[in-house]
Write an enzyme that holds these catalytic residues in place. Structure first.
Site, PDB file in Angstrom:
ATOM      1  N   TYR A 153      78.646 -61.184 -46.579  1.00 26.36           N
ATOM      2  CA  TYR A 153      78.493 -61.117 -48.108  1.00 26.36           C
ATOM      3  C   TYR A 153      77.600 -59.925 -48.822  1.00 26.36           C
ATOM      4  CZ  TYR A 153      76.759 -62.977 -52.521  1.00 26.36           C
ATOM      5  OH  TYR A 153      76.418 -63.158 -53.871  1.00 26.36           O
ATOM      6  N   ASP A 248      75.031 -52.358 -45.208  1.00 22.17           N
ATOM      7  CA  ASP A 248      74.552 -53.197 -46.307  1.00 22.17           C
ATOM      8  C   ASP A 248      73.341 -53.815 -45.578  1.00 22.17           C
ATOM      9  OD1 ASP A 248      73.619 -54.972 -48.271  1.00 22.17           O
ATOM     10  OD2 ASP A 248      75.511 -55.951 -48.437  1.00 22.17           O
ATOM     11  N   LYS A 276      66.181 -57.181 -52.106  1.00 22.03           N
ATOM     12  CA  LYS A 276      65.299 -58.143 -51.695  1.00 22.03           C
ATOM     13  C   LYS A 276      64.045 -57.547 -51.286  1.00 22.03           C
ATOM     14  CE  LYS A 276      69.132 -61.467 -50.755  1.00 22.03           C
ATOM     15  NZ  LYS A 276      70.271 -61.149 -50.207  1.00 22.03           N
TER      16      LYS A 276
HETATM   17  C1  LIG Z   1      71.568 -60.969 -51.166  1.00 16.95           C
HETATM   18  C2  LIG Z   1      72.463 -59.978 -50.836  1.00 16.95           C
HETATM   19  C3  LIG Z   1      73.466 -59.121 -51.566  1.00 16.95           C
HETATM   20  C4  LIG Z   1      73.455 -59.372 -53.092  1.00 16.95           C
HETATM   21  O1  LIG Z   1      71.999 -59.043 -53.573  1.00 16.95           O
HETATM   22  P1  LIG Z   1      71.756 -59.702 -55.033  1.00 16.95           P
HETATM   23  O2  LIG Z   1      70.256 -59.139 -55.448  1.00 16.95           O
HETATM   24  O3  LIG Z   1      71.793 -61.061 -54.756  1.00 16.95           O
HETATM   25  O4  LIG Z   1      72.982 -59.304 -55.942  1.00 16.95           O
HETATM   26  C5  LIG Z   1      74.194 -58.076 -51.048  1.00 16.95           C
HETATM   27  N1  LIG Z   1      74.407 -57.871 -49.581  1.00 16.95           N
HETATM   28  C6  LIG Z   1      73.498 -58.750 -48.831  1.00 16.95           C
HETATM   29  C7  LIG Z   1      73.698 -58.358 -47.284  1.00 16.95           C
HETATM   30  C8  LIG Z   1      72.762 -59.706 -49.381  1.00 16.95           C
HETATM   31  O5  LIG Z   1      72.252 -60.721 -48.393  1.00 16.95           O
END
Ligand SMILES: *Cc1c(COP(=O)(O)O)cnc(C)c1O
Length: 438
Positions: A153, A248, A276
């Site tokens: 994701y 990511d 995060k």
């Molecule tokens: C949470 C997450 C996102 C998206 O971040 P948001 O701040 O919720 O938009 C993208 N990539 C990964 C791996 C994530 O866990």
């Protein structure tokens, strides 16, 4: 017993009333889908406050929290340095739409910590970070197609929603209406931990692929670790075909190590996305890479990217206060030992019940999969018995432990989770597995 049919010691009437009100005016009653408990049933708890590893709902129930806002709270709730930094920053103005010293400081912290980062651009969320990284890769390569992996994701941008894990997986929605066919067809999906599936895509579309994006340790189909030959194939195929490798690290950045997963796995991505932990619970994201690639962003370069609140004073103040303490020499050793203690305890608790369970663990994150495993991709993750998970979830909640309300998410630990609380969690799990086996 059906999930959600029991009530907490102090009841859930206030949460239920708020949920009723919320559902009248907010779709599903929530601001992000997984919060609605759709996968496990029952009433989502409305949270009143948090302190360290603990959480209290509006009915006064206390929980040990392993959601931790889905990752940002590496030091626990209301971490005093973050609280102070936010209050001080807010008192001097919440946003200027002009550069500030704190942005420079936070960017320096990133460049010092993350091996592949030479330059950084701030945005306001992880979704914005990956969306912007994709645009940059497309602009840099003058190509349209991207490759992602099933079960990974990367936020909810159109081009990244195909076979995304997390909420989309929980709800059984493989993609989403509203994503134009023209956009979806530029997103190619390979299998995680399957170099052959990636190789096949490059054989067919190699000249059109702008980038491969991946979660270095997956967290959004539950925790899944990459094989060395899979990682090697990503770097080799992208380099050979002139595509970029986007790592990511929105979850793993500052969690599995100060330098993120790339420092643990010895990766050399072209672009890294962060979020995060970077904001300590305030909205922020960032993408970073070599100066060469990053200078392609406006105003240095032609790829447009902007944001009214990007790099705003409160988020950057929180980020600095959250990240500086991570430099303590034993921080990650401590976090790892807490996570391992929990993983071992949970495995033992499951073992006595004869319920098939696989615990996947990395520093600061783990998932209890209700399957014999091994769990190494989306297919094996989906072997999990989600009915068992739902009952386990509610048994834990009854016992005062708040874990993510979906099989396909990672439990998040913080440095504030004491050994005593970990042991209490393991005891709750023994009881939960006993109930499940009965
Ligand atoms: C949470 C997450 C996102 C998206 O971040 P948001 O701040 O919720 O938009 C993208 N990539 C990964 C791996 C994530 O866990």
């Amino acid at each position: 017993m059906t999930p959600g049919s029991r009530t907490s010691p102090s009841g859930t009437s206030r949460s239920s009333q708020l949920y009723e009100r919320a559902r009248q005016i907010i779709p599903g009653g929530v601001s992000s889908p997984v919060r609605a408990f759709t996968a496990v049933g029952g009433t989502p708890r409305f949270i009143e406050r948090g302190q360290g590893p603990l959480l209290w709902d509006v009915d006064g129930n206390e929980y040990i929290d392993f959601v931790m806002s889905w990752g940002p709270l590496i030091h626990g709730h209301a971490f005093p340095p973050v609280v102070r930094a936010v209050a001080e920053a807010a008192a001097s103005g919440t946003s200027f739409g002009a550069p500030t010293k704190r942005e420079v400081r936070l960017a320096e912290l990133i460049v010092d910590a993350v091996p592949s980062a030479e330059m950084v651009r701030f945005v306001s969320s992880g979704t914005e970070a990956t969306m912007s990284a994709i645009r940059l890769a497309r602009g840099w390569t003058a190509r349209d197609k991207i490759v992602k992996f099933a079960g990974n994701y990367h936020g909810h941008a159109d081009s990244l929603l195909a076979q995304a894990g997390s909420g989309a997986l929980t709800l059984g929605v493989p993609s989403s209406p509203g994503v134009p066919a023209g956009t979806a067809c530029d997103t190619l999906v390979a299998e995680y931990n399957d170099p052959d599936s990636l190789c096949a895509l490059f054989d067919k579309h190699g000249a059109d692929i702008a980038a491969v994006i991946m979660e270095p340790f997956a967290g959004n189909m539950g925790v899944v670790s990459p094989d060395p030959d899979f990682l090697e194939a990503i770097r080799r195929l992208t380099s050979d075909h002139g595509a970029l490798f986007i790592c990511d690290e929105v979850i793993t950045g500052f969690r599995v190590a100060l330098g993120g997963a790339q420092s643990v796995l010895d990766l050399d991505p072209d672009i890294t996305t962060l979020g995060k932990i970077l904001g300590g619970g305030l909205p922020i994201g960032a993408f970073a890479g070599s100066s060469d690639v990053m200078r392609h962003i406006a105003p240095d370069g032609p790829v447009y990217q902007a944001g009214t609140l990007s790099g705003n004073p409160i988020s950057t103040a929180a980020g600095i206060a959250n990240i500086e303490p991570l430099h303590q020499p034993t921080f990650y050793e401590h976090l790892k030992s807490l996570t391992d203690r929990l993983a071992i305890g949970l495995t033992e608790a499951a073992g006595t019940s004869n319920i098939p369970v696989t615990v996947n663990v990395q520093t600061g994150m783990l998932t209890v999969f209700f399957t014999n495993g091994p769990v190494r991709d989306l297919h094996s993750a989906r072997e999990s018995d989600t009915g068992h998970f739902a009952r386990f979830f509610h048994a834990m909640l009854e016992n005062g432990v708040y874990i993510p309300p979906s099989q396909f998410e990672a439990w998040m630990l913080s440095s504030s989770h004491t050994e005593e609380l970990i042991d209490r969690t393991i005891e709750a799990a023994w009881e939960a597995f006993r109930e499940l086996a009965a």
